[in-house]
Motif scaffolding. Structure first.
Motif, PDB file in Angstrom:
ATOM      1  N   LEU A  74       0.521  -9.332  -0.765  1.00  9.52           N
ATOM      2  CA  LEU A  74       0.273  -8.397   0.319  1.00  9.52           C
ATOM      3  C   LEU A  74      -1.076  -7.721   0.110  1.00  9.52           C
ATOM      4  N   SER A  75      -1.721  -7.417   1.219  1.00  5.80           N
ATOM      5  CA  SER A  75      -2.973  -6.670   1.203  1.00  5.80           C
ATOM      6  C   SER A  75      -2.841  -5.463   2.108  1.00  5.80           C
ATOM      7  N   CYS A  76      -3.570  -4.430   1.780  1.00  2.14           N
ATOM      8  CA  CYS A  76      -3.620  -3.231   2.615  1.00  2.14           C
ATOM      9  C   CYS A  76      -5.063  -2.771   2.674  1.00  2.14           C
ATOM     10  N   THR A 114       4.673  -4.447   6.814  1.00  2.84           N
ATOM     11  CA  THR A 114       4.674  -5.898   6.980  1.00  2.84           C
ATOM     12  C   THR A 114       6.008  -6.433   6.461  1.00  2.84           C
ATOM     13  N   TRP A 159       2.860   1.245  -2.802  1.00  2.00           N
ATOM     14  CA  TRP A 159       3.619   0.328  -1.957  1.00  2.00           C
ATOM     15  C   TRP A 159       5.088   0.758  -1.993  1.00  2.00           C
ATOM     16  N   TYR A 163       5.451  -1.180   3.043  1.00  2.00           N
ATOM     17  CA  TYR A 163       4.456  -0.243   3.546  1.00  2.00           C
ATOM     18  C   TYR A 163       3.482   0.130   2.439  1.00  2.00           C
ATOM     19  N   CYS A 164       2.214   0.236   2.781  1.00  2.00           N
ATOM     20  CA  CYS A 164       1.303   0.858   1.837  1.00  2.00           C
ATOM     21  C   CYS A 164       1.062   2.297   2.276  1.00  2.00           C
ATOM     22  N   GLU A 190      -1.564  -3.318   6.705  1.00  2.00           N
ATOM     23  CA  GLU A 190      -0.992  -4.291   5.773  1.00  2.00           C
ATOM     24  C   GLU A 190      -1.041  -5.694   6.361  1.00  2.00           C
TER      25      GLU A 190
END
Length: 126
Positions: free
Chosen positions: A20-22, A120, A36, A95-96, A6
């Motif tokens: 956010l990115s994962c 993150t 998520w 969290y992803c 993440e």
């Protein structure tokens, strides 16, 4: 071995936005539904949003509907969470997670997800 990483967390004032990115590796990304989750201090992990394998179905936790948007790019093996109109109560570790849910199913229970990122931190100040 599945790895989920993440990024995009940080500190923001109430009313602000974060994305956010994962990024996933070690997995055929398009074969996994993604979710998520948020964990606030002293609280259980809470479902935020989920998206089916192909992206055609999404689900949101009640607290996040209308403010957050989940999306995915299977070509980049990445899932995103656009968070708008952030509130102090949105603070927590995000969290992803990846799930083997079949077809267009999106599950909302953390125990259904078998792979998790490291999280993150998102902090929203008033």
């Amino acid at each position: 071995q599945v790895q989920l990483v993440e990024s995009g967390g940080g500190s923001v004032q109430a009313g602000g936005s974060l994305r956010l990115s994962c990024a996933a590796s070690g997995v055929t990304f398009s074969s996994r539904s993604m979710g998520w989750f948020r964990q606030a201090p002293g609280k259980e992990r809470e479902f935020v949003a989920g998206i089916s394998r192909g992206g055609g179905r999404t689900e949101y936790g009640d607290s996040f509907k209308g403010r957050f948007t989940i999306s995915r790019d299977n070509a980049k093996s990445t899932v995103y969470l656009q968070m708008n109109s952030l509130k102090p109560e949105d603070t927590g570790v995000y969290y992803c997670a990846a799930d083997w849910a079949p077809g267009g199913i999106v599950r909302i229970t953390a125990t259904e997800y078998d792979s998790w990122g490291q999280g993150t931190q998102v902090t929203v100040s008033s």
